[in-house]
Design an enzyme around this catalytic site. Structure first.
Site, PDB file in Angstrom:
ATOM      1  CE  LYS A 131      -4.273  -1.071   2.472  1.00  0.00           C
ATOM      2  NZ  LYS A 131      -5.060  -0.644   3.646  1.00  0.00           N
ATOM      3  CD  GLU A 146      -8.112  -2.062   2.909  1.00  0.00           C
ATOM      4  OE1 GLU A 146      -7.596  -1.246   2.132  1.00  0.00           O
ATOM      5  OE2 GLU A 146      -8.149  -1.904   4.133  1.00  0.00           O
TER       6      GLU A 146
END
Lengths: 347, 347
Positions: B132, B224
């Site tokens: 991320k 996610e």
């Protein structure tokens, strides 16, 4: 006509045809709770009545001026303040530049939001395929960007009808490039049907075949580590000319293609007829005179920040061994300067 | 110890240990022609002599101040003017914020440049795993970013020795979170060894097990869409507190975890001992008093721009049915305000 990508996953469809906008907009937007439309302000004014029923329309700066980080960030903040979610859809409507910046925005907003492309120019049918996104930096074009695929592309050819001849010319550069990457027959046929003037109706089969050519390259090599670099044909000098002389993309690419043919003759011993191409491009409306007095050093500096280079004193070119046979070649900066001078004398 | 990711492709290794920096820096950089080092200015000053032999060192603004688009763009322009190529390597050295912004920069520069993480704090061992990347916007933290994996992570635990107690506390929030996502034994054991003071030596096994817990979640669900959301435990309120009260990340997460336990008791009928946790967190140095007078409306506004939300009037939380058993729950804003008030009275 529907053309579908052929990746391992995350495939998408390119819908091409006349009067298909409404059908496919409904199809895609019906899958999402929230939809936000980023529309080039110029396109918005031209087609206002088409967009009347849309909520959440954001007019973005026309063309290349949207490919700027500050405009992109302003638009992101506006979307966030309107509670855009990661599972919202962004619809990007406009030309190639609008598509590049809108797709970049979608790729970084909330670490990636779904988007679809609605290209409205001849050029944008090209840039909307392949998942490349980009904005510009002071040092050059497309130096910041991501690889991020759309959920779909709606290419309604009706949009092309309002394009000026200037805009048609700007997109036509990529059509010529795809033909040269295809084969000699395609090139000859393209020149035959456009030899006096670019006629939209006659161009449609070439647009479709261009989409297929591009699709082939971007599927086998999405991140441009190898074969996809072929699509850079004409772009090495082209991008530099575009930036240095503020030319429209396709105009710059046509000039870049001329130089490519010259370089191929020089280095690969091909026999492309430069004079023939020069006359043809001139007749259909391209201004070749930019090539008579080039700022070689500036252009070489611009070319040296190109993403496709890997060694500092070399600049990578795509040359043609023949139509449909691209060859990659690194050229030393010092030699390149000599070639550029020679090219100007010859052209 | 080496921990390797388990994706279908593009895997990378997290090297954890003492005095491993030099070995692995040499290992990674030897594969590239050009290497550029982005180093947090504060870390640079602390470890100057370690970086003496590096060419191309760029000191970047300390911590969170680098997570800003203007600093990122300045740094990109500087790298471009120093002829960084798509096949160069970027080495990002610093804490979690430096890692977030440095990785974001790498992901958008020339449509993606290779990078490795060298985390220097307790917190950054966490954020450097999972690919991320992020920067902040005026409306909230981490609202812009990408998913983009490093080529490797060098986690040299020697860096932790210069951390202040304040900085240790800031990273410890994620250690507690990983323990709670693991199981009851891990939590008890962690509290046992830290009940008076956080001791670095004793913490090492928890760091390693935290890396493994995190690795599990990010491998099964990189983007996610599902299980990875569990890692958001404590972060929904945590991020809002961090932003509203300018708290350090881990401090805010500890407060967010307390609220999570409260919510779980309310909604899932669990029996977490809030008082016990409050005392424990207080003893090791967290300031609980922020929770006594919350600006509920501001916090709810901040929470509503969180990337994990999908419906406008709901805010998504990760609750605990038990240690190691995360549960996803959307809570209406109006109810959330009531819970926040109740929580302040209780705590």
């Amino acid at each position: 006509m529907d053309i579908r990508t052929n990746y391992n996953s995350n495939n998408y469809t390119i819908h091409v045809g006349h009067s298909i906008f409404e059908t496919y907009i409904n199809y895609y937007t019906s899958k999402y709770n929230d939809v936000f439309y980023l529309i080039d302000e110029y396109v918005f004014d031209l087609y206002k009545e088409m967009f009347l029923t849309f909520e959440n329309v954001i007019k973005v700066p026309r063309g290349e001026s949207f490919k700027d980080i500050y405009h992109v960030m302003d638009t992101i903040d506006f979307l966030l303040s309107n509670e855009i979610k990661r599972n919202s859809l962004i619809v990007v409507i406009g030309g190639g530049a609008t598509g590049d910046a809108g797709a970049f925005l979608s790729s970084i907003l909330l670490r990636g939001t779904d988007y679809i492309h609605v290209p409205t120019t001849l050029l944008s049918h090209d840039s909307s395929i392949g998942g490349k996104t980009a904005i510009n930096r002071p040092l050059g074009k497309n130096l910041v960007g991501t690889f991020y695929r759309p959920k779909g592309v709606i290419y309604d050819l009706n949009f092309l009808e309002t394009l000026s001849n200037e805009e048609l010319l700007s997109g036509f550069g990529e059509v010529v490039k795809h033909a040269m990457l295809n084969n000699k027959n395609t090139v000859n046929h393209l020149i035959e049907v456009t030899k006096n003037k670019i006629n939209l109706k006659e161009l449609e089969p070439f647009i479709i075949s261009g989409i297929k050519t591009k699709m082939y390259y971007v599927t086998v090599d999405e991140t441009e580590s190898n074969l996809r670099r072929s699509l850079n044909l004409g772009h090495t000098l082209g991008h530099a000319l575009e930036y240095e002389y503020k030319l429209k993309h396709g105009h710059a690419i046509i000039l870049g293609l001329l130089f490519t043919l010259f370089l191929s003759n020089k280095i690969l011993d091909t026999q492309f007829d430069l004079n023939y191409y020069k006359k043809y491009f001139n007749t259909i409306g391209y201004n070749i005179s930019y090539l008579y007095d080039l700022a070689e050093d500036n252009l070489i500096n611009l070319m040296s920040v190109d993403k496709k280079n890997s060694v500092s004193n070399m600049i990578n070119f795509v040359l043609l061994k023949d139509y449909g046979v691209p060859v990659f070649k690194g050229i030393e900066k010092i030699k390149l300067k000599k070639y550029l001078k020679e090219f100007q004398e010859l052209i």
